[in-house]
Scaffold this motif. Structure first.
Motif, PDB file in Angstrom:
ATOM      1  N   LEU A   1       0.827  -1.204   0.000  1.00  0.00           N
ATOM      2  CA  LEU A   1       0.000   0.000   0.000  1.00  0.00           C
ATOM      3  C   LEU A   1       0.865   1.260   0.000  1.00  0.00           C
ATOM      4  O   LEU A   1       0.541   2.242  -0.681  1.00  0.00           O
ATOM      5  CB  LEU A   1      -0.932   0.000   1.212  1.00  0.00           C
ATOM      6  CG  LEU A   1      -2.175  -0.881   1.106  1.00  0.00           C
ATOM      7  CD1 LEU A   1      -2.850  -1.029   2.466  1.00  0.00           C
ATOM      8  CD2 LEU A   1      -3.163  -0.306   0.096  1.00  0.00           C
ATOM      9  N   ARG A   2       1.954   1.234   0.732  1.00  0.00           N
ATOM     10  CA  ARG A   2       2.870   2.386   0.750  1.00  0.00           C
ATOM     11  C   ARG A   2       3.432   2.642  -0.645  1.00  0.00           C
ATOM     12  O   ARG A   2       3.533   3.795  -1.088  1.00  0.00           O
ATOM     13  CB  ARG A   2       4.006   2.166   1.749  1.00  0.00           C
ATOM     14  CG  ARG A   2       3.588   2.226   3.205  1.00  0.00           C
ATOM     15  CD  ARG A   2       4.769   1.962   4.143  1.00  0.00           C
ATOM     16  NE  ARG A   2       5.663   3.105   4.167  1.00  0.00           N
ATOM     17  CZ  ARG A   2       6.965   3.055   3.879  1.00  0.00           C
ATOM     18  NH1 ARG A   2       7.516   1.910   3.521  1.00  0.00           N
ATOM     19  NH2 ARG A   2       7.700   4.142   3.938  1.00  0.00           N
TER      20      ARG A   2
ATOM     21  N   LEU B   1       0.591   4.042  -2.825  1.00  0.00           N
ATOM     22  CA  LEU B   1       0.234   5.406  -2.431  1.00  0.00           C
ATOM     23  C   LEU B   1       1.337   6.388  -2.822  1.00  0.00           C
ATOM     24  O   LEU B   1       1.055   7.494  -3.310  1.00  0.00           O
ATOM     25  CB  LEU B   1      -0.023   5.456  -0.921  1.00  0.00           C
ATOM     26  CG  LEU B   1      -0.438   6.807  -0.341  1.00  0.00           C
ATOM     27  CD1 LEU B   1      -1.734   7.295  -0.975  1.00  0.00           C
ATOM     28  CD2 LEU B   1      -0.599   6.717   1.176  1.00  0.00           C
ATOM     29  N   THR B   2       2.583   6.004  -2.614  1.00  0.00           N
ATOM     30  CA  THR B   2       3.700   6.877  -2.988  1.00  0.00           C
ATOM     31  C   THR B   2       3.693   7.159  -4.489  1.00  0.00           C
ATOM     32  O   THR B   2       3.896   8.301  -4.921  1.00  0.00           O
ATOM     33  CB  THR B   2       5.033   6.234  -2.579  1.00  0.00           C
ATOM     34  OG1 THR B   2       5.063   6.062  -1.156  1.00  0.00           O
ATOM     35  CG2 THR B   2       6.215   7.099  -3.008  1.00  0.00           C
TER      36      THR B   2
ATOM     37  N   LEU C   1      -7.507   3.182  -3.155  1.00  0.00           N
ATOM     38  CA  LEU C   1      -6.845   3.990  -2.125  1.00  0.00           C
ATOM     39  C   LEU C   1      -7.896   4.905  -1.503  1.00  0.00           C
ATOM     40  O   LEU C   1      -7.907   6.122  -1.698  1.00  0.00           O
ATOM     41  CB  LEU C   1      -5.695   4.787  -2.745  1.00  0.00           C
ATOM     42  CG  LEU C   1      -4.578   3.944  -3.354  1.00  0.00           C
ATOM     43  CD1 LEU C   1      -3.590   4.821  -4.116  1.00  0.00           C
ATOM     44  CD2 LEU C   1      -3.853   3.135  -2.280  1.00  0.00           C
TER      45      LEU C   1
ATOM     46  N   TYR D   1      -2.605   1.970   9.070  1.00  0.00           N
ATOM     47  CA  TYR D   1      -2.894   3.241   8.397  1.00  0.00           C
ATOM     48  C   TYR D   1      -1.832   4.302   8.672  1.00  0.00           C
ATOM     49  O   TYR D   1      -1.561   5.166   7.834  1.00  0.00           O
ATOM     50  CB  TYR D   1      -4.266   3.770   8.829  1.00  0.00           C
ATOM     51  CG  TYR D   1      -4.574   5.140   8.274  1.00  0.00           C
ATOM     52  CD1 TYR D   1      -4.729   5.339   6.908  1.00  0.00           C
ATOM     53  CD2 TYR D   1      -4.679   6.248   9.105  1.00  0.00           C
ATOM     54  CE1 TYR D   1      -4.990   6.592   6.385  1.00  0.00           C
ATOM     55  CE2 TYR D   1      -4.940   7.510   8.596  1.00  0.00           C
ATOM     56  CZ  TYR D   1      -5.090   7.678   7.230  1.00  0.00           C
ATOM     57  OH  TYR D   1      -5.332   8.913   6.718  1.00  0.00           O
TER      58      TYR D   1
ATOM     59  N   LEU E   1       0.694   5.313   6.078  1.00  0.00           N
ATOM     60  CA  LEU E   1       0.045   5.891   4.898  1.00  0.00           C
ATOM     61  C   LEU E   1      -0.303   7.358   5.151  1.00  0.00           C
ATOM     62  O   LEU E   1      -0.175   8.203   4.264  1.00  0.00           O
ATOM     63  CB  LEU E   1      -1.203   5.092   4.538  1.00  0.00           C
ATOM     64  CG  LEU E   1      -0.982   3.583   4.322  1.00  0.00           C
ATOM     65  CD1 LEU E   1      -2.295   2.903   3.977  1.00  0.00           C
ATOM     66  CD2 LEU E   1       0.062   3.326   3.247  1.00  0.00           C
TER      67      LEU E   1
END
Length: 433
Positions: free
Chosen positions: A12-13, A16-17, A57, A79, A82
């Protein structure tokens, strides 16, 4: 306690990045230009929200999402990293439907809303179709103690009538803001329990008697969506707009704050990381007296201290998030107070160093630093001033000390033995035989 990010969180990181780098950051200049012109950059936000929703996301902050609700169910610990990534661009959280005060309001509605309230208010919030506000702070009381709140929410037949003045009601100027959750005094009797006199009601912003009077800039820094002063004059809403039970407003407010403070702190850490990156790049480029700033010992000390302090506070926040996941929000109350103080102070320290390295340029809008410093200073009031949290921590320490009172006695040297301990008596050759 293992704070290594899981494979799920690392994935997820990374996603998201990439989204921040390829979608949000390229829109940053246009967003600020629109905001400076007095237009909320709604078109930019809505376009990016659609893409974030499509990529999954979305609603990353809410651990207890139901199967039929949009979003990704993550724990507070999952979370937190994030939120740090989103924090690098202060307006980015809205793109992922993770911005305050909506996050706290969604948590409240998720726990306490009636079925009708869920359908009318929570579902559109979860879907990102509307925004909301939270009105608690008042100009005429010390709102650091919520039992002081004087706005009245009084039952009259089938309605509640609200009268009072609030300020720093974030988001009241947002073009999609549709309602505000108001905390006020529902039991005006002086003899009533101070923690059972307040209630919360949902007030549509278009209700007669609701007036958004002005935006309140924070140290001359304007928010695009507003930190507003709002007047409630004989505002009448149906009794079914009561959130939870009458008299439980103080408890609801405490429930709302825990996760939100973790979000604030991790976003703050993201901003500190950005400030440190800017500091180092500037120090590598800028020369004074024939040397790059990065070659000076005091600048190297600032870089090292910043790295140590950021990592310390991050671990402290992750621990608080872990405790909330393991034992509930109430169990982490002291830890949450501690991170709230530590993160805000960290932000002003690290950003201040970056401003100093940039020189006068750091004071201008050419960098994000002056805005980040201003927000760090504001965080020492947001969700309660430092002094309240320090008092909470100190009281807990004193309480624990009273429970083990006398345990340190063994470490003390009684006066009659002190001389012998400090300077042992010499023995003579005769006595040693």
């Amino acid at each position: 306690m293992d704070f290594a990010y899981s494979q799920k969180v690392e994935a997820l990181r990374a996603r998201l990045t990439e989204f921040m780098d390829t979608q949000v950051l390229p829109a940053n200049v246009a967003w600020h230009r629109a905001a400076e012109e007095g237009r909320y950059p709604l078109e930019i936000i809505e376009r990016l929200k659609g893409r974030a929703f499509a990529e999954g996301l979305w609603n990353l902050f809410l651990p207890h999402l139901r199967e039929d609700e949009p979003g990704t169910r993550l724990t507070n610990l999952e979370y937190a990293p994030l939120a740090e990534i989103m924090g690098r661009i202060p307006w980015a959280s809205e793109v992922f439907n993770c911005s305050a005060p909506d996050t706290g309001n969604m948590e409240l509605l998720h726990m306490f809303a009636s079925p009708a309230q869920r359908a009318r208010w929570l579902v559109p919030l979860l879907e990102g179709r509307i925004r909301s506000c939270f009105a608690i702070t008042e100009p005429d009381t010390a709102s650091s103690d919520p039992t002081n709140i004087q706005t009245t929410i009084l039952r009259e037949g089938d309605d509640y009538v609200i009268n009072g003045r609030k300020w720093f009601t974030t988001g009241a100027k947002h073009p999609n803001a549709r309602f505000v959750i108001v905390m006020g005094l529902s039991d005006p009797r002086p003899e009533a329990d101070a923690h059972a006199r307040h209630s919360m009601v949902i007030v549509p912003l278009d209700t007669p008697g609701v007036a958004v009077l002005r935006d309140l800039p924070i140290m001359h820094h304007h928010s695009a969506e507003g930190h507003c002063e709002v007047l409630f004059r004989d505002v009448r809403v149906p009794a079914q707009n009561l959130l939870g039970e009458e008299g439980k407003g103080f408890a609801l407010a405490q429930t709302r704050l825990g996760p939100g403070r973790v979000h604030h702190c991790m976003r703050s850490i993201g901003q500190c990381e950005l400030a440190l990156e800017l500091l180092i790049e500037r120090a590598l480029e800028r020369r004074t007296f024939g040397r790059h700033l990065a070659d000076y010992a005091n600048i190297q000390d600032w870089i090292a201290k910043s790295r140590i302090e950021i990592d310390q506070v991050r671990l402290q926040v992750l621990r608080a998030a872990w405790m909330m996941d393991q034992a509930g929000n109430a169990a982490a109350r002291i830890e949450v107070s501690a991170i709230k103080v530590a993160a805000a102070r960290l932000q002003t320290e690290v950003v201040d160093r970056a401003i100093q390295v940039f020189g006068a340029m750091g004071l201008t809008p050419d960098t994000p630093l002056s805005a980040l410093w201003t927000w760090g200073r504001a965080l020492r009031f947001v969700d309660g001033p430092d002094e309240v949290h320090l008092r909470t921590i100190a009281r807990d320490e004193v309480r624990k000390a009273k429970a083990r009172r006398g345990a340190t006695a063994a470490y003390l040297v009684p006066p009659r033995n002190r001389e012998a301990v400090i300077a042992p008596r010499r023995t003579t050759a005769a006595s040693s035989d």
